[in-house]
Enzyme design. Structure first.
Site, PDB file in Angstrom:
ATOM      1  N   ASN A 288      46.087   2.382  70.359  1.00 15.68           N
ATOM      2  CA  ASN A 288      44.638   2.589  70.369  1.00 15.68           C
ATOM      3  C   ASN A 288      44.429   4.062  70.674  1.00 15.68           C
ATOM      4  O   ASN A 288      44.836   4.539  71.735  1.00 15.68           O
ATOM      5  CB  ASN A 288      43.959   1.771  71.472  1.00 15.68           C
ATOM      6  CG  ASN A 288      44.091   0.288  71.215  1.00 15.68           C
ATOM      7  OD1 ASN A 288      43.965  -0.163  70.075  1.00 15.68           O
ATOM      8  ND2 ASN A 288      44.338  -0.471  72.263  1.00 15.68           N
TER       9      ASN A 288
ATOM     10  N   HIS B 154      50.523  15.584  78.515  1.00 11.46           N
ATOM     11  CA  HIS B 154      49.245  14.880  78.552  1.00 11.46           C
ATOM     12  C   HIS B 154      48.320  15.292  77.406  1.00 11.46           C
ATOM     13  O   HIS B 154      47.500  14.502  76.933  1.00 11.46           O
ATOM     14  CB  HIS B 154      48.578  15.197  79.896  1.00 11.46           C
ATOM     15  CG  HIS B 154      47.313  14.450  80.151  1.00 11.46           C
ATOM     16  ND1 HIS B 154      47.303  13.137  80.564  1.00 11.46           N
ATOM     17  CD2 HIS B 154      46.003  14.823  80.032  1.00 11.46           C
ATOM     18  CE1 HIS B 154      46.041  12.741  80.705  1.00 11.46           C
ATOM     19  NE2 HIS B 154      45.243  13.736  80.386  1.00 11.46           N
TER      20      HIS B 154
ATOM     21  N   CYS C 209      51.319  10.433  83.235  1.00 11.28           N
ATOM     22  CA  CYS C 209      51.998  11.723  83.346  1.00 11.28           C
ATOM     23  C   CYS C 209      53.232  11.566  84.243  1.00 11.28           C
ATOM     24  O   CYS C 209      53.214  10.803  85.214  1.00 11.28           O
ATOM     25  CB  CYS C 209      51.059  12.775  83.931  1.00 11.28           C
ATOM     26  SG  CYS C 209      50.059  13.616  82.684  1.00 11.28           S
TER      27      CYS C 209
ATOM     28  N   SER D 272      42.486   3.609  77.095  1.00 10.75           N
ATOM     29  CA  SER D 272      42.055   3.766  78.469  1.00 10.75           C
ATOM     30  C   SER D 272      42.419   5.141  79.016  1.00 10.75           C
ATOM     31  O   SER D 272      42.062   5.478  80.134  1.00 10.75           O
ATOM     32  CB  SER D 272      42.696   2.675  79.331  1.00 10.75           C
ATOM     33  OG  SER D 272      44.095   2.689  79.138  1.00 10.75           O
TER      34      SER D 272
ATOM     35  N   CYS E 131      46.473  11.340  86.037  1.00  7.98           N
ATOM     36  CA  CYS E 131      46.837  10.453  84.915  1.00  7.98           C
ATOM     37  C   CYS E 131      48.009   9.553  85.310  1.00  7.98           C
ATOM     38  O   CYS E 131      49.036  10.050  85.759  1.00  7.98           O
ATOM     39  CB  CYS E 131      47.213  11.306  83.702  1.00  7.98           C
ATOM     40  SG  CYS E 131      48.029  10.362  82.404  1.00  7.98           S
TER      41      CYS E 131
ATOM     42  N   HIS F 193      50.088   7.502  74.058  1.00  2.00           N
ATOM     43  CA  HIS F 193      50.811   6.271  74.367  1.00  2.00           C
ATOM     44  C   HIS F 193      50.401   5.157  73.411  1.00  2.00           C
ATOM     45  O   HIS F 193      49.365   5.227  72.761  1.00  2.00           O
ATOM     46  CB  HIS F 193      50.510   5.813  75.802  1.00  2.00           C
ATOM     47  CG  HIS F 193      49.094   5.333  75.988  1.00  2.00           C
ATOM     48  ND1 HIS F 193      48.032   6.198  76.110  1.00  2.00           N
ATOM     49  CD2 HIS F 193      48.558   4.086  76.035  1.00  2.00           C
ATOM     50  CE1 HIS F 193      46.909   5.504  76.250  1.00  2.00           C
ATOM     51  NE2 HIS F 193      47.196   4.211  76.191  1.00  2.00           N
TER      52      HIS F 193
ATOM     53  N   HIS G  45      46.350  10.307  77.448  1.00  2.00           N
ATOM     54  CA  HIS G  45      47.787  10.593  77.383  1.00  2.00           C
ATOM     55  C   HIS G  45      48.381   9.859  76.169  1.00  2.00           C
ATOM     56  O   HIS G  45      48.094   8.696  75.970  1.00  2.00           O
ATOM     57  CB  HIS G  45      48.471  10.120  78.677  1.00  2.00           C
ATOM     58  CG  HIS G  45      49.829  10.717  78.854  1.00  2.00           C
ATOM     59  ND1 HIS G  45      50.115  11.659  79.806  1.00  2.00           N
ATOM     60  CD2 HIS G  45      50.968  10.528  78.156  1.00  2.00           C
ATOM     61  CE1 HIS G  45      51.385  12.012  79.696  1.00  2.00           C
ATOM     62  NE2 HIS G  45      51.917  11.336  78.696  1.00  2.00           N
TER      63      HIS G  45
ATOM     64  N   GLN H 187      51.199   0.591  72.714  1.00  2.00           N
ATOM     65  CA  GLN H 187      51.564  -0.658  73.384  1.00  2.00           C
ATOM     66  C   GLN H 187      52.495  -1.475  72.508  1.00  2.00           C
ATOM     67  O   GLN H 187      52.542  -1.297  71.286  1.00  2.00           O
ATOM     68  CB  GLN H 187      50.321  -1.485  73.682  1.00  2.00           C
ATOM     69  CG  GLN H 187      49.333  -0.814  74.625  1.00  2.00           C
ATOM     70  CD  GLN H 187      48.294  -1.802  75.126  1.00  2.00           C
ATOM     71  OE1 GLN H 187      48.611  -2.935  75.485  1.00  2.00           O
ATOM     72  NE2 GLN H 187      47.040  -1.384  75.142  1.00  2.00           N
TER      73      GLN H 187
HETATM   74  P1  H2U Z   1      45.438   1.296  76.185  1.00  2.00           P
HETATM   75  O1  H2U Z   1      45.063   2.730  76.410  1.00  2.00           O
HETATM   76  O2  H2U Z   1      45.674   0.976  74.711  1.00  2.00           O
HETATM   77  O3  H2U Z   1      44.497   0.354  76.860  1.00  2.00           O
HETATM   78  O4  H2U Z   1      46.860   1.065  76.851  1.00  2.00           O
HETATM   79  C1  H2U Z   1      47.121   1.371  78.170  1.00  2.00           C
HETATM   80  C2  H2U Z   1      47.701   0.187  78.904  1.00  2.00           C
HETATM   81  O5  H2U Z   1      48.259   0.656  80.122  1.00  2.00           O
HETATM   82  C3  H2U Z   1      46.681  -0.878  79.272  1.00  2.00           C
HETATM   83  O6  H2U Z   1      47.017  -2.088  78.632  1.00  2.00           O
HETATM   84  C4  H2U Z   1      48.139  -0.327  81.099  1.00  2.00           C
HETATM   85  C5  H2U Z   1      46.833  -1.020  80.805  1.00  2.00           C
HETATM   86  O7  H2U Z   1      46.900  -2.372  81.203  1.00  2.00           O
HETATM   87  N1  H2U Z   1      48.202   0.287  82.404  1.00  2.00           N
HETATM   88  C6  H2U Z   1      49.265   0.028  83.244  1.00  2.00           C
HETATM   89  O8  H2U Z   1      50.128  -0.771  82.892  1.00  2.00           O
HETATM   90  N2  H2U Z   1      49.360   0.670  84.437  1.00  2.00           N
HETATM   91  C7  H2U Z   1      48.412   1.527  84.914  1.00  2.00           C
HETATM   92  O9  H2U Z   1      48.577   2.093  85.959  1.00  2.00           O
HETATM   93  C8  H2U Z   1      47.177   1.762  84.147  1.00  2.00           C
HETATM   94  C9  H2U Z   1      47.131   1.200  82.752  1.00  2.00           C
HETATM   95 ZN    ZN Z   2      48.938  12.219  81.384  1.00  2.00          ZN
END
Ligand code: H2U
Ligand code: ZN
Length: 346
Positions: A157, A117, A55, A165, A52, A170, A168, A172
């Site tokens: 989200n 996580h 993490c 995505s 992840c 999180h 974990h 934005q």
């Molecule tokens: P979402 O799960 O809402 O997509 O938010 C995760 C964000 O994390 C996503 O916008 C960023 C993605 O661009 N990201 C990073 O900045 N670094 C990473 O290594 C993977 C994901």
């Molecule tokens: Zn994680």
């Protein structure tokens, strides 16, 4: 109380915050479903996942290292949708208003809610959620203080169905030069209402809801969660403080604790509705950061969950909703009853 006609017959409801209509079809809830079903979400079981990128101690997709953080952790999105360092330009070809564009400067950050996580807002302890609230405030204050930034949009989200995505915990933070579409609509509606009534639109609305109690699903000393009268998504919620404030910065300690508590109650309750980790997009709507006073603005959060009738059947915004007006089947009052039951269970 609502006239029973509106619990039984097709009708439309007015959204005073966006100033548009939603069609409600209460008679339609029994329709059969043979369409797409989704995978039932399974919560992650690992406290630490070596693969992840959020993490503690792991390397992210962009090559940066996530430090061994112990509370919350904020970083610049490695794949930011908006950049700050862009030239300023605008165009309006032929001055006809048909081919318009302007550059948009922005800052996109990711906020890890917790090092673990396998947790979510629903399973985090209150002091940890309070840390998230304080970090939202600190980020909104820091980014909003930049003269080029006019709006700070904080959101989460949750769940792969909503495009998250990574499981974990999180969210934005996007700080933008221009006020985005949704807050622009809310700003115009709240301004007009305030000019006419000298009280904020959501203060008046909350007063009505607190006296009728038909759509309230959770409440504490400082915050209320309700299914708005004009909800579009089946289990949509509006979460708002009892005292009108325009931004997170104005919240006093007990109101910050109250926000943490209602977030926990709402997300826990959601998970009980279909006995599944409930997906949603959630976001805060504070006032714009345009150096104006905003006595019309009432800070609030929206929860937009996609699920309709089970863990695997979602609502689609298609057809009439895309081309005409949004439409819903179960009434906001009946959704509120389901949610109230789920959220009051301890
Ligand atoms: P979402 O799960 O809402 O997509 O938010 C995760 C964000 O994390 C996503 O916008 C960023 C993605 O661009 N990201 C990073 O900045 N670094 C990473 O290594 C993977 C994901
Ligand atoms: Zn994680």
């Amino acid at each position: 109380m609502i006239d029973p006609i509106f619990l039984e017959s097709s009708h439309r409801r007015w959204n005073p915050l966006k100033r548009d209509w939603v069609v409600v079809s209460p008679h339609r809830t029994q329709r059969p479903w043979q369409g797409q079903t989704e995978e039932k979400a399974t919560p992650p079981s690992l406290e630490y996942d070596p693969t992840c990128y959020l993490c503690p101690g792991n390397t992210r997709a962009g090559g940066h290292k996530t430090p061994a953080y112990t509370g919350t952790y904020v970083f610049e999105n490695d794949f930011a949708a908006l950049k700050f360092d862009v030239p300023v330009a605008s165009m309006d070809q032929n001055k006809a208003g048909l081919l318009r564009a302007e550059t948009e400067r922005g800052i996109c950050r990711v906020l890890c809610f917790d090092p673990r996580h396998d947790l979510t807002l629903a399973t985090m302890e209150l002091p940890a959620i309070r840390r998230v609230v304080d970090m939202w405030d600190a980020q909104a204050a820091e980014l909003g203080a930049r003269p080029e930034v006019h709006y700070v949009q904080i959101f989460e989200n949750r769940g792969s169905m909503m495009g998250a995505s990574n499981p974990h915990p999180h969210g934005q933070i996007w700080a933008t030069e221009h006020i985005p579409n949704e807050p622009t609509l809310e700003l115009a509606a709240q301004l007009e209402y305030f000019e006419q009534h000298r009280v904020s639109l959501l203060t008046s609305y909350l007063e009505l809801e607190l006296s009728q109690r038909e759509r309230i699903v959770a409440e504490n000393d400082t915050w209320v969660a309700l299914v708005p009268f004009w909800a579009v998504w089946p289990f949509e919620l509006l979460v708002l403080p009892k005292r009108r404030v325009a931004s997170l910065a104005e919240l006093i300690g007990s109101e910050r604790d109250g926000l943490a508590a209602i977030l926990q109650q709402v997300t826990r309750g959601y998970n009980r509705v279909f006995d599944t980790p409930f997906p949603y997009s959630m976001g805060l709507h504070p006032a714009p950061t345009d150096s104006e006073e905003h006595p019309e603005w009432h800070l609030h959060a929206h929860f937009y969950p996609p699920l309709l009738r089970s863990a695997t059947v979602r609502k689609f915004m298609v057809g009439f909703e895309l081309l005409g007006s949004p439409q819903r089947d179960i009434t906001p009052e009946s959704a509120a009853e389901t949610l109230r039951l789920a959220m009051q269970t301890t």
